[in-house]
Scaffold this active site. Sequence first.
Site, mmCIF file in Angstrom:
data_model
loop_
_atom_site.group_PDB
_atom_site.id
_atom_site.type_symbol
_atom_site.label_atom_id
_atom_site.label_comp_id
_atom_site.label_asym_id
_atom_site.label_seq_id
_atom_site.Cartn_x
_atom_site.Cartn_y
_atom_site.Cartn_z
ATOM 1 N N ALA A 256 75.490 46.805 6.622
ATOM 2 C CA ALA A 256 76.415 47.518 5.438
ATOM 3 C C ALA A 256 76.028 47.394 4.053
ATOM 4 O O ALA A 256 75.076 46.794 3.805
ATOM 5 C CB ALA A 256 77.729 46.329 5.982
ATOM 6 N N GLY B 271 75.021 45.671 10.020
ATOM 7 C CA GLY B 271 75.956 46.718 10.377
ATOM 8 C C GLY B 271 75.077 47.584 10.988
ATOM 9 O O GLY B 271 75.757 48.581 11.835
ATOM 10 N N GLU C 293 74.795 46.874 14.487
ATOM 11 C CA GLU C 293 76.142 46.853 14.906
ATOM 12 C C GLU C 293 76.738 48.165 15.320
ATOM 13 O O GLU C 293 77.131 48.664 16.436
ATOM 14 C CB GLU C 293 77.120 46.021 13.945
ATOM 15 C CG GLU C 293 76.748 44.510 14.011
ATOM 16 C CD GLU C 293 77.646 43.786 13.009
ATOM 17 O OE1 GLU C 293 77.320 44.223 11.744
ATOM 18 O OE2 GLU C 293 78.365 43.081 13.132
ATOM 19 N N GLU D 74 72.593 38.561 8.321
ATOM 20 C CA GLU D 74 74.009 38.250 7.429
ATOM 21 C C GLU D 74 73.568 36.749 7.081
ATOM 22 O O GLU D 74 74.227 36.390 5.937
ATOM 23 C CB GLU D 74 75.108 38.534 8.068
ATOM 24 C CG GLU D 74 75.444 40.052 8.391
ATOM 25 C CD GLU D 74 74.770 40.497 9.535
ATOM 26 O OE1 GLU D 74 74.163 39.940 10.260
ATOM 27 O OE2 GLU D 74 75.336 41.703 9.937
HETATM 28 N N1 CAA Z 1 72.938 47.155 1.249
HETATM 29 C C1 CAA Z 1 72.949 47.871 0.055
HETATM 30 N N2 CAA Z 1 71.591 48.185 -0.424
HETATM 31 C C2 CAA Z 1 70.508 48.181 0.165
HETATM 32 C C3 CAA Z 1 70.651 47.505 1.647
HETATM 33 C C4 CAA Z 1 71.986 47.077 2.143
HETATM 34 N N3 CAA Z 1 72.489 46.495 3.195
HETATM 35 N N4 CAA Z 1 69.484 47.447 2.353
HETATM 36 C C5 CAA Z 1 68.385 47.989 1.372
HETATM 37 N N5 CAA Z 1 69.399 48.306 0.229
HETATM 38 C C6 CAA Z 1 68.766 49.182 -1.093
HETATM 39 C C7 CAA Z 1 67.820 47.977 -1.929
HETATM 40 O O1 CAA Z 1 68.651 47.344 -2.707
HETATM 41 C C8 CAA Z 1 66.854 48.898 -2.549
HETATM 42 O O2 CAA Z 1 67.570 49.585 -3.560
HETATM 43 P P1 CAA Z 1 66.986 49.543 -5.116
HETATM 44 O O3 CAA Z 1 65.734 50.462 -4.874
HETATM 45 O O4 CAA Z 1 67.945 50.121 -5.575
HETATM 46 O O5 CAA Z 1 66.619 48.126 -5.597
HETATM 47 C C9 CAA Z 1 66.631 49.788 -1.438
HETATM 48 O O6 CAA Z 1 67.631 50.099 -0.610
HETATM 49 C C10 CAA Z 1 65.430 49.697 -0.818
HETATM 50 O O7 CAA Z 1 65.321 48.337 -0.425
HETATM 51 P P2 CAA Z 1 64.126 47.402 -0.783
HETATM 52 O O8 CAA Z 1 63.322 47.456 -1.803
HETATM 53 O O9 CAA Z 1 64.631 45.551 -0.599
HETATM 54 O O10 CAA Z 1 63.140 47.672 0.651
HETATM 55 P P3 CAA Z 1 62.045 46.849 1.318
HETATM 56 O O11 CAA Z 1 61.005 47.630 2.260
HETATM 57 O O12 CAA Z 1 61.415 45.872 0.216
HETATM 58 O O13 CAA Z 1 62.886 45.560 2.234
HETATM 59 C C11 CAA Z 1 64.787 45.094 3.843
HETATM 60 C C12 CAA Z 1 63.472 46.309 3.518
HETATM 61 C C13 CAA Z 1 63.992 43.888 4.545
HETATM 62 C C14 CAA Z 1 65.343 45.787 4.971
HETATM 63 C C15 CAA Z 1 65.466 44.785 2.651
HETATM 64 O O14 CAA Z 1 65.814 45.958 2.103
HETATM 65 C C16 CAA Z 1 66.585 44.038 3.051
HETATM 66 O O15 CAA Z 1 66.644 42.908 3.366
HETATM 67 N N6 CAA Z 1 67.921 44.635 3.003
HETATM 68 C C17 CAA Z 1 69.166 44.020 3.437
HETATM 69 C C18 CAA Z 1 69.421 43.875 4.785
HETATM 70 C C19 CAA Z 1 70.614 43.049 5.119
HETATM 71 O O16 CAA Z 1 70.941 41.968 4.629
HETATM 72 N N7 CAA Z 1 71.628 43.837 6.000
HETATM 73 C C20 CAA Z 1 72.905 43.117 6.355
HETATM 74 C C21 CAA Z 1 74.010 43.742 5.371
HETATM 75 S S1 CAA Z 1 75.575 42.699 5.739
HETATM 76 C C22 CAA Z 1 76.279 43.466 6.862
HETATM 77 O O17 CAA Z 1 75.612 44.540 7.653
HETATM 78 C C23 CAA Z 1 77.482 42.855 7.419
HETATM 79 C C24 CAA Z 1 78.242 43.514 8.588
HETATM 80 O O18 CAA Z 1 77.780 42.761 9.624
HETATM 81 C C25 CAA Z 1 78.997 44.675 8.616
#
Ligand code: CAA
Length: 258
Positions: free
Chosen positions: A66, A109, A112, A132
Amino acid sequence: MSQDALVLTETHDRVGLVRINNPKALNALNNPLMTALMDALEAFDADDKIRAMVVTGNERAFAAGADIKEMVDETPESMNAKAHIAPFDRIMDIQKPVIAAVSGWCLGGGNELAMSCDMLVASETAQFGQPEINLGVIPGAGGTQRLTRAVGKVIAMEMVLNNRTLSAEEALHYGLANRVVPVERYLEEALELAQQIAVRAPVALRTGKAAVNQAFDTYLKDGIQAERDAFYGLFATEDQKEGMQAFAEKRPANWKGA
Ligand code: CAA
């Protein structure tokens, strides 16, 4: 359709393909995107020419979860008032088979959403996780429930409580994926699987999907009774007559979808 659209749709014979299209944010599933995704699936579900669907992202990410940035300032009240997660639930009402074609990140998400599909084809590069806990929250779109049913308690606990990520091969081993193929082939493989399913008897497909899903909602005895009712009910269809006659006459069946 514009390349800026939140999702891109295509049709391949009787298969509808929906591509998540937010590549700059690793296909993070913001609310408008989830709404567009569900609108697209529902449109294919209502289209008589379409018999199965594939949902995919791109090679780097199916979806990294998400949209975190969208949620930073939310409160319990605002999340409730907006029914923030509600769009995810709409996939439960899709009647036709939906296959997830997953490459790269499949997190939070995103995982999911993938688990809400009926089958999953993974590329060798796919990585599945529920990170998360790193954000101080837990999965909110069914992850704790679907993951536990799919992979069992101890692996689900490790994923939810300690951000354990599963490789594609591990996902296959634990029952999260149907098959793993080289990255060049994952979408083609998912489309082929969907094409194979799409030519099958439509009423039986719908009934079979509902019956398997019922296994998650009912006690065994109730589920078996519901399956029996559905099985007997299919004897009212033309496709049952055609399918069984075709078998006896040693010829391919010609499904009417009725
Ligand atoms: N939401 C918003 N933006 C996201 C995102 C997310 N879930 N995942 C990645 N992005 C964005 C980053 O902020 C980044 O944007 P900018 O270039 O503007 O900074 C872009 O995508 C590229 O990401 P990274 O630079 O972080 O890429 P990376 O290769 O270094 O890392 C990754 C990849 C490990 C997947 C890392 O992006 C990450 O940890 N993302 C978040 C994953 C996460 O926590 N997901 C759970 C979300 S909460 C949820 O889903 C709740 C639910 O149950 C409904």
